[in-house]
Write an enzyme that holds these catalytic residues in place. Structure first.
Site, short mmCIF file in Angstrom:
data_model
loop_
_atom_site.label_atom_id
_atom_site.label_comp_id
_atom_site.label_asym_id
_atom_site.label_seq_id
_atom_site.Cartn_x
_atom_site.Cartn_y
_atom_site.Cartn_z
N THR A 18 -42.34 12.51 4.47
CA THR A 18 -41.00 12.36 5.04
C THR A 18 -39.93 12.50 3.96
OG1 THR A 18 -41.98 10.75 6.57
CG2 THR A 18 -39.59 10.87 6.53
N SER A 113 -38.76 4.71 -3.12
CA SER A 113 -37.83 4.04 -2.21
C SER A 113 -38.21 2.61 -1.86
CB SER A 113 -37.67 4.90 -0.97
OG SER A 113 -36.63 4.41 -0.18
N HIS A 114 -38.51 2.37 -0.58
CA HIS A 114 -38.77 1.01 -0.12
C HIS A 114 -40.19 0.55 -0.44
CE1 HIS A 114 -40.06 3.84 2.91
NE2 HIS A 114 -40.90 2.92 3.35
N LYS A 126 -39.02 13.57 -5.65
CA LYS A 126 -38.43 14.35 -4.56
C LYS A 126 -37.45 15.36 -5.14
CE LYS A 126 -35.16 12.49 -1.95
NZ LYS A 126 -34.35 11.87 -0.89
N ASP A 277 -32.13 -0.91 -0.61
CA ASP A 277 -33.56 -0.75 -0.94
C ASP A 277 -33.78 -0.25 -2.37
OD1 ASP A 277 -32.69 1.86 -0.56
OD2 ASP A 277 -34.63 2.54 0.17
N ASP A 279 -34.16 2.60 -3.91
CA ASP A 279 -33.35 3.67 -4.47
C ASP A 279 -31.91 3.67 -3.95
OD1 ASP A 279 -34.33 4.37 -1.96
OD2 ASP A 279 -34.27 6.51 -2.38
N ASP A 281 -30.52 3.84 -0.95
CA ASP A 281 -30.01 4.65 0.17
C ASP A 281 -30.08 3.93 1.51
OD1 ASP A 281 -32.76 4.82 0.36
OD2 ASP A 281 -32.85 7.01 0.45
N ARG A 282 -30.72 2.76 1.56
CA ARG A 282 -30.76 2.01 2.82
C ARG A 282 -29.79 0.84 2.78
NH1 ARG A 282 -36.86 1.66 5.19
NH2 ARG A 282 -37.49 3.77 4.65
N THR A 344 -37.47 12.32 12.26
CA THR A 344 -37.32 11.30 11.23
C THR A 344 -37.24 11.93 9.85
OG1 THR A 344 -38.45 9.65 12.56
CG2 THR A 344 -38.53 9.34 10.18
N GLU A 363 -30.39 6.49 10.85
CA GLU A 363 -31.77 6.28 11.27
C GLU A 363 -31.99 4.80 11.52
OE1 GLU A 363 -34.93 9.01 9.58
OE2 GLU A 363 -33.77 8.53 7.80
N GLU A 364 -32.95 4.51 12.39
CA GLU A 364 -33.27 3.12 12.71
C GLU A 364 -33.82 2.35 11.50
OE1 GLU A 364 -36.63 2.18 12.43
OE2 GLU A 364 -37.01 4.28 11.91
N SER A 365 -34.27 3.09 10.48
CA SER A 365 -34.93 2.49 9.33
C SER A 365 -33.91 2.04 8.27
CB SER A 365 -35.92 3.48 8.74
OG SER A 365 -35.25 4.71 8.45
N LYS A 376 -28.64 9.43 2.77
CA LYS A 376 -28.15 8.17 3.32
C LYS A 376 -27.65 7.33 2.16
CE LYS A 376 -32.86 6.25 3.86
NZ LYS A 376 -33.87 7.32 3.91
N ARG A 496 -46.08 3.52 13.53
CA ARG A 496 -44.81 2.91 13.90
C ARG A 496 -44.63 3.02 15.42
NH1 ARG A 496 -43.04 2.04 8.89
NH2 ARG A 496 -42.73 3.74 7.39
C1 VG1 Z 1 -39.48 6.15 6.61
C2 VG1 Z 1 -38.43 5.95 7.68
C3 VG1 Z 1 -37.50 7.15 7.74
C4 VG1 Z 1 -36.89 7.38 6.37
C5 VG1 Z 1 -37.98 7.50 5.32
C6 VG1 Z 1 -37.42 7.60 3.92
O1 VG1 Z 1 -40.27 7.27 6.91
O2 VG1 Z 1 -39.03 5.73 8.92
O3 VG1 Z 1 -36.52 6.94 8.72
O4 VG1 Z 1 -36.11 8.55 6.37
O5 VG1 Z 1 -38.84 6.36 5.36
O6 VG1 Z 1 -36.62 6.50 3.63
P1 VG1 Z 1 -41.73 7.16 7.58
O7 VG1 Z 1 -42.24 8.57 7.67
O8 VG1 Z 1 -42.52 6.25 6.73
O9 VG1 Z 1 -41.50 6.55 8.94
V1 VG1 Z 1 -36.51 5.97 2.03
O10 VG1 Z 1 -35.27 4.91 1.94
O11 VG1 Z 1 -38.11 5.36 1.86
O12 VG1 Z 1 -36.37 7.33 1.11
CO CO Z 2 -34.72 4.59 0.08
#
Ligand code: VG1
Ligand code: CO
Length: 543
Positions: A18, A113-114, A126, A277, A279, A281-282, A344, A363-365, A376, A496
């Protein structure tokens, strides 16, 4: 200093998900693993003579090592210049900002990221293109193809550079400029929001806690909130980036940011709370006693967008990822602007923003952002809310409740089932897909299925088609069940399950979220047998 060609062999599984390539740190530490992926990026880009590259990461374990490797390889590939954040730090939104501002060819973000960090945690890499956004699938697939065939990579034998001092150093024929990671970004934020109104808010005694979660956004939040906006020192908590995020999951949701939620639920809660989060972006938005769901936050920003000077001209259009609640669709309809539904991942928003079709995405995340950059942006969302709170003079809970009264409430929750056996997860999704054609018209309790499909997206700008983007079961009353497999996890499969139910009547806006969604969760189990098959009696995380 000389440039060397090193013989290598492809590694399996270097396909970006993703959001880039995410693996365990130990996997990245294998000799040649990172180098191969970086060379694959460069091979897919071709000649980069005269070009600038931006490099930075979220400061997690292995960040500094990886940056030194990338600098040497960028020099060997012929880049003219690299801009790198001091200490190897650049939040994802700041990197996007720097690429755009300095007209760079692209950039490399080092982050998972998270996902948790540290020697036993995760690492990620990335590539972002010249618009500042994540590379589209066409490019990530080309990178993956390269990883499977490359036989050598090029690097320099130069020593490590000092990343902690700002200034310019020469590496082979390439200039490396260590930059202030916050400066360009803070300037951009200043151009979008009513800083005077927010300053006046803080000067009047308004209190806030920003939880940096020991990740990258701490330094940005300190400079902007406590510096530029005059919030008292101590407004930012957990503000020092740590290589292992203090052992926590740097994922800003009520489960992982429990410390902040406890503060906001306490008797002497601050007026406003937020978290970001790994990095940066959340974002999570919290008021005393209320955590705003990301889907509601997006809808509320859309409905109030002109509160911020940078958006005084209003919305051109909005976009949300498919599993994100449809609360924003209602706002878009009221405003008479289009609302696009994408798969997504932020990479799908880039074309829409470049084409001027949308200027707000979410996004919902816990991801929200606008066309000021192409990622983001956690702090951007926090500043938007501060701007809104300052000009509306209303508490968070009132803003949310008034929004629901006007547009209705989309009860929403995501249930994550982590570390599910990958074969079981794949079989479950395949069996679910097989049932889809027969579902329309079927009745489940009070719900009748209107549409059941596996989401396919055709990019309205370049016509690119993305298939298998998640199973959605949409009911006649607009309620939805969505199931998809995560593309960012590093252990087995993460399933999910997204649940949504619309309620127009303000008298019924005070229900418990999980209770309101209970019947939909039961239907999801009946159709997927997710719990039964995975052996999980309950979701790992509910947000
Ligand atoms: C998750 C989230 C998605 C987001 C992605 C990257 O992906 O659901 O909405 O864009 O993380 O976010 P997945 O494929 O695990 O559902 V970040 O802040 O980790 O770069
Ligand atoms: Co992130």
């Amino acid at each position: 200093m000389t440039i060397q060609t090193i013989t290598t062999q492809p590694f399996a599984g270097q396909r970006p998900g993703t959001s880039g390539l995410r693996k365990k740190v130990t996997e990245f530490q294998q000799p040649g693993y990172l180098e191969n992926f970086v060379q694959a990026i460069f091979n897919s880009l071709g000649d980069c003579a005269g070009q600038t590259l931006v490099v930075g990461g979220d400061g997690r374990y292995f960040n500094r090592t990886a940056i030194q490797v990338i600098l040497r390889m960028a020099a060997a590939h012929g880049f003219a210049r690299v801009l790198v954040g001091q200490g190897g730090i650049l939040s994802t939104p700041a990197l996007s900002c720097v690429i755009r501002k300095h007209g760079a060819f692209g950039g490399i973000v080092l982050s998972a990221s998270h996902n948790p960090g540290g020697p036993d945690g995760d690492f990620g890499i990335k590539y972002n293109i010249g618009n500042g956004g994540p590379a589209p699938e066409k490019i990530t697939e080309a990178i993956y193809a390269q990883t499977q065939v490359l036989t050598q990579y090029a690097t320099s034998d130069a020593a490590d550079l000092d990343l902690d001092r700002q200034g310019v150093t020469q590496l082979e024929q390439m200039q490396v400029e260590v930059i202030d990671p916050v400066l360009d970004y803070a300037e951009l934020m200043g151009s979008l929001f009513d800083l005077d109104a927010i300053r006046a808010l803080f000067a009047g005694g308004f209190t806030m806690r920003f939880d940096g979660m020991h990740a990258v956004s701490g330094p940005y939040a300190r400079a902007i909130l406590e510096g530029l906006l005059g919030a008292p020192v101590g407004t930012v908590i957990n503000g020092n980036p740590l290589e292992d995020f203090g052992g926590h999951h740097p994922d800003p949701n009520p489960v992982n940011a429990a410390q902040l939620i406890a503060m906001m639920d306490g008797a002497d809660a601050p007026d406003f709370g937020a978290a970001s989060d790994g990095d940066g972006d959340r974002n999570m938005i919290v008021g005393p006693g209320i955590a705003v769901t990301p889907s509601d936050s997006l809808a509320i920003i859309a409905a109030n967008v002109t509160a911020a000077p940078g958006y005084a001209a209003g919305l051109k259009g909005v976009a949300r990822s498919m599993p994100t609640s449809m609360a924003t669709d209602r706002v878009a309809a009221a405003l008479g602007v289009p609302c696009f539904e994408t798969p997504t991942g932020w990479k799908y928003f880039g074309n829409l923003m470049d084409a001027g079709m949308v200027n707000l995405c979410g996004e919902e995340s816990y991801g929200t952002g606008s066309d000021h950059i192409r990622e983001k942006d956690g702090i951007w969302a926090v500043l938007f809310w501060l701007n809104l709170l300052a000009v509306s003079n209303k508490p968070v809970a009132q803003i949310v409740q008034e929004h629901w009264s006007r547009f209705g409430r989309n009860y929403y929750s995501r249930h994550d089932y982590e570390a599910v056996d990958a074969t079981i997860a794949d079989t479950m999704m395949a069996d679910l897909r097989a049932q889809l054609p027969a579902l329309a018209g079927q009745q489940f309790g009070e719900f009748t299925v209107q549409l059941a499909d596996d989401f396919v997206y055709t990019d309205p700008v370049d016509g690119a088609v993305a298939t298998k983007q998640g199973v959605r079961i949409v009911m006649e009353d607009g309620s939805r069940i969505v199931l998809r497999l995560s593309g960012t996890g590093t252990e087995g499969a993460t399933v999910r399950l997204y649940l949504e139910r619309y309620e127009a009547d303000p008298a019924r806006h005070g229900q418990d979220v999980q209770q309101a969604l209970g019947p939909l969760a039961a239907i999801a189990e009946q159709l997927s047998q997710l719990r039964q098959r995975s052996g999980h009696t309950a979701p790992t995380v509910v947000t």
